[in-house]
Design a protein around this motif. Structure first.
Motif, PDB file in Angstrom:
ATOM      1  N   GLN A 121       1.547   6.671  -6.808  1.00  0.00           N
ATOM      2  CA  GLN A 121       0.472   7.592  -7.163  1.00  0.00           C
ATOM      3  C   GLN A 121       0.920   9.046  -6.962  1.00  0.00           C
ATOM      4  N   GLU A 134       1.008   4.158  -2.775  1.00  0.00           N
ATOM      5  CA  GLU A 134       0.856   5.571  -2.413  1.00  0.00           C
ATOM      6  C   GLU A 134       1.996   6.405  -2.986  1.00  0.00           C
ATOM      7  N   ARG A 163       0.827  -1.207   0.000  1.00  0.00           N
ATOM      8  CA  ARG A 163       0.000   0.000   0.000  1.00  0.00           C
ATOM      9  C   ARG A 163       0.862   1.258   0.000  1.00  0.00           C
TER      10      ARG A 163
END
Length: 519
Positions: free
Chosen positions: A299, A296, A292
């Motif tokens: 992105q 992150e 995750r």
């Protein structure tokens, strides 16, 4: 030929006698009927008038429990009390039945000694007192102690605690009479280097034979039965493959040791699997957090040019922290996997080795149970070194297991019988105090692990071991005997037995306990 025929004639009797014991659950009627040697009393009141008919009270009260007759209890004809603490000497049957008895009696009555260990079944396998004509063991008996009741009355008069020594599995006499009860080599009964033969601890018939002699000794009035040579021959583990012998009920039985290891394995593998599963779940969760965070970061990187903001990099401190956690977790998993419990894998030889421990332990437990109605203490002589090891499977002795099944444990701790440098003592026979001191600390610790530990009553040395050779032994006298007693007393052991094979005990020894005398 006549004597051989008589010996052979008792073979069938012995086998039948063992079978009858199971059915009768008791000892020989010939001894039960002898008023001088003891009696069997039944405390139940049996109604002879019912003639097998149902009791009227029970008809009216069908739920009323019928009181069962209590088990018959043997009552000794001699009133000899257990002393404050047993301090005894070994007495051969020849000494007990001969002129030396008076000298030994004088030694005990004029000192703080108070007990005698007397041979009833000796090191050859003979029963040491005469049996009546027609007795199944008549040809196995000798007249060493010609009048046991007279001897017992003297012991009672002086309140000398009588202990019957029964040599169990070392039995050259029975090995020759019943070779199938023994160990064979090349078709002949096996003998050790001293010319001694043993009978087989695996066999129930052998157990019953020795237990029957123990019951006979109890009926003579002895207050304690001491079993000696409760083991396989020394070094048996080195010759078990070359000897032929029966395994009896132990042939296909899984040894207790293997059962214990399997049970331990099941507990340990369940714990391992639980811990391993939890660590893998933790790793999966941690990997999810890393994924995750990577998403992150990716992105944020893709949006950074359009928004004109600072972009998280691969060196994000959160990523470094998670990766360190993953490294530590992987190490924990690897370390745990290295310690994964291994399933027990016993070879045929392993099974044999540990079956010996079962056989010896089971005999002791069986003998104790069989003697419970005879109002006697049960003791076992055991090699002292067994208390310093988990067990001695070669000879079948496990100190803790045997100790758990007796009233008294008698470790043979003669300083002369320990190898050089045991307990860090260069020549143990030279330092009797130090040897006994070091040993008894270990024994006390071992017995403290048991729920109901027996009384400790070690055998100590009152002889000179000149066979050890110059420089390895010392002449034992008053000081050496007292040093051993002092070492025991200082560690809270108040009972002891003196061994001298010829019954020539040191004069002038102070046997009074050191410190507060036990009550």
């Amino acid at each position: 030929m006549k004597k051989t025929s008589k010996i052979l004639s008792i073979l069938l009797c012995i086998t039948l006698f063992s079978t009858l014991l199971v059915g009768c659950g008791g000892s020989m009627g010939a001894f039960n009927s002898n008023q001088d040697q003891g009696k069997i009393e039944d405390s139940a009141n049996l109604n002879e008038d019912t003639n097998g008919e149902e009791n009227e009270d029970n008809k009216e009260n069908p739920e009323l429990e019928v009181e069962q007759p209590t088990v018959a209890k043997f009552v000794s004809p001699y009133n000899i009390q257990y002393p404050d603490a047993v301090r005894g000497i070994y007495v051969t049957s020849h000494s007990a039945g001969g002129a030396r008895f008076e000298k030994l009696l004088d030694l005990v009555t004029t000192t703080d000694l108070n007990a005698m260990v007397i041979d009833i079944k000796d090191d050859h396998g003979y029963i040491t007192y005469p049996l009546e004509d027609g007795h199944p063991y008549k040809d196995l008996s000798r007249r060493n102690i010609k009048d046991v009741p007279a001897m017992m009355k003297v012991l009672e008069q002086h309140q000398i605690y009588p202990i019957a020594r029964i040599v169990v599995f070392k039995d050259s006499v029975m090995a020759q009479i019943k070779p199938e009860w023994s160990f064979k080599e090349n078709g002949q009964v096996w003998k050790n280097r001293r010319g001694e033969s043993f009978i087989n601890p695996f066999l129930q018939e052998v157990w019953d034979y020795n237990v029957e002699i123990a019951k006979m000794a109890a009926e003579l009035g002895f207050k304690e039965i001491q079993f000696d040579y409760v083991r396989f021959p020394e070094g048996f583990e080195n010759r078990d493959d070359s000897l032929q012998y029966a395994f009896g009920a132990y042939k296909d039985r899984k040894p207790t040791k293997l059962i214990e290891l399997e049970e331990t394995y099941q507990v340990e593998i369940a714990s391992y699997q639980k811990n391993h599963s939890e660590l893998l779940q933790l790793k999966e969760s941690l990997q999810g957090n890393i994924n995750r965070l990577d998403a992150e970061i990716a992105q944020a990187a893709s949006q950074a040019p359009a928004q004109g903001t600072n972009t998280p990099t691969a060196k994000d401190p959160r990523k470094a922290m998670l990766e360190k956690e993953m490294l530590d977790l992987n190490k924990r998993i690897t370390d745990l996997e290295k310690r994964k419990p291994k399933e027990p894998n016993f070879t045929a030889k392993d099974m044999n080795v540990h079956a010996r421990v079962d056989a010896v332990t089971d005999f002791v437990a069986y003998a104790k149970e069989q003697l419970k109605d005879y109002d006697v203490q049960v003791s076992v002589d055991i090699f002292g070194y067994t208390a310093t090891l988990p067990e001695a499977p070669g000879i079948g002795q496990n100190f803790s297991k045997i100790s758990s099944n007796v009233d008294v444990i008698c470790s043979m701790i003669y300083p002369s019988h320990w190898t050089n440098n045991y307990f860090g003592i260069p020549r143990p026979d030279i330092e009797p105090y130090r040897l006994v001191k070091e040993y008894i600390k270990m024994e006390n610790a071992k017995l403290a692990e048991l729920p109901k530990p027996p009384v400790s009553r070690p055998w100590i040395q009152d002889f000179t071991a000149s066979w050890l050779g110059s420089g390895n032994y010392k002449v034992y006298g008053k000081k050496e005997v007292e040093d051993q007693i002092r070492a025991l007393n200082e560690d809270g052991v108040w009972e002891f037995l003196l061994w001298n094979a010829g019954n020539n005990y040191t004069q002038g020894v102070n046997y009074v306990p050191i410190g507060k005398k036990p009550q």
